[in-house]
Design an enzyme around this catalytic site. Structure first.
Site, PDB file in Angstrom:
ATOM      1  N   ASP A 195      45.995  45.677  37.442  1.00  0.00           N
ATOM      2  CA  ASP A 195      44.947  45.209  38.344  1.00  0.00           C
ATOM      3  C   ASP A 195      45.075  46.037  39.631  1.00  0.00           C
ATOM      4  O   ASP A 195      46.081  46.732  39.839  1.00  0.00           O
ATOM      5  CB  ASP A 195      45.140  43.724  38.614  1.00  0.00           C
ATOM      6  N   ASP A 206      48.167  40.072  39.671  1.00  0.00           N
ATOM      7  CA  ASP A 206      48.661  39.140  40.684  1.00  0.00           C
ATOM      8  C   ASP A 206      48.004  37.776  40.668  1.00  0.00           C
ATOM      9  O   ASP A 206      48.450  36.874  41.378  1.00  0.00           O
ATOM     10  CB  ASP A 206      48.451  39.736  42.080  1.00  0.00           C
ATOM     11  N   ASP A 217      43.309  45.224  43.448  1.00  0.00           N
ATOM     12  CA  ASP A 217      43.395  44.460  44.700  1.00  0.00           C
ATOM     13  C   ASP A 217      44.406  43.324  44.563  1.00  0.00           C
ATOM     14  O   ASP A 217      44.309  42.510  43.641  1.00  0.00           O
ATOM     15  CB  ASP A 217      42.029  43.875  45.066  1.00  0.00           C
TER      16      ASP A 217
END
Length: 217
Positions: free
Chosen positions: A7, A164, A9
């Protein structure tokens, strides 16, 4: 060697300050009070359209304005790079993973154009052999299709996904791949409530964790 998809951001980069800035420029045009950085963190994760929808709702702007505000937001997105930084230890970890022969990719809900723009600005784009954004396919995470596409573009080998958020955790679970949870990003839920294979708080740990997972597989 493994295929490792990240991922973006909240995982590799802290882009919230730049996203916060463009969101508040859009709201300023509407003569509305800006949102906070904490709200920005909370709104990130499901793509730009959902971000704009949550931003609107926070300021009581009606659904009829979604398309116009989304267009304004996205028009500013490619230039939203000057406050964004990679998390501590990310570059060293990527260097080690590449040196070990792993193939790396990106699967993000960020639109692909600003994804490429910020990685080029940070001189990180050379690490990745494939990049898939929230608008690369007709669906986006947590639908596993973009993640499957990213892995397919990297060829053969074991698959690992690093992210995250709860969106990333669900994506990894639906894709049926091991998920490594970075705990210091934009996570909205306790670690124990998010399905994951391993969790880590420091990117210096990542090359070792990758090695251990591959040995155990």
């Amino acid at each position: 060697m493994a295929r490792i998809v990240f991922d973006l951001d909240g995982t590799l980069i802290d882009s919230a300050p730049d996203i916060h800035g463009i969101a508040n420029k859009v709201l300023e045009q509407e003569r509305c009070e800006g949102i906070s950085l904490a709200q920005t963190h909370d709104f990130i994760g499901n793509g730009a359209a959902v971000f704009v929808s949550k931003m609107r709702a926070a300021r009581g702007i009606g659904d009829s304005e979604q398309a116009r505000l989304y267009t304004d937001f996205v028009a500013r997105y490619d230039d939203a790079v000057t406050l964004t930084l990679p998390y501590s230890g990310v570059l060293a970890a990527l260097d080690k993973l590449k040196a070990s022969g792993h193939r790396l990719g990106i699967c993000t809900n960020k639109p692909i154009s600003p994804c490429r723009a910020v990685l080029a600005h940070l001189k990180m784009d050379h690490y990745f052999d494939t990049m898939w954004g929230g608008d690369s396919l007709a669906v986006h995470k947590p639908d596993p299709a973009p993640l499957h596409a990213a892995f397919a573009a990297l060829g053969d080998g074991p698959q690992l996904y690093v992210g995250d958020s709860d969106v990333d955790a669900e994506t990894g679970q639906r894709a049926g791949v091991p998920f490594l949870l970075y705990t210091e990003g934009y996570r909205k839920f306790p670690v124990e409530q998010m399905p994951h294979t391993v969790a880590f708080s420091d990117f210096a740990e990542l090359p070792r964790l990758v090695h251990e997972l591959l040995v155990a597989a």
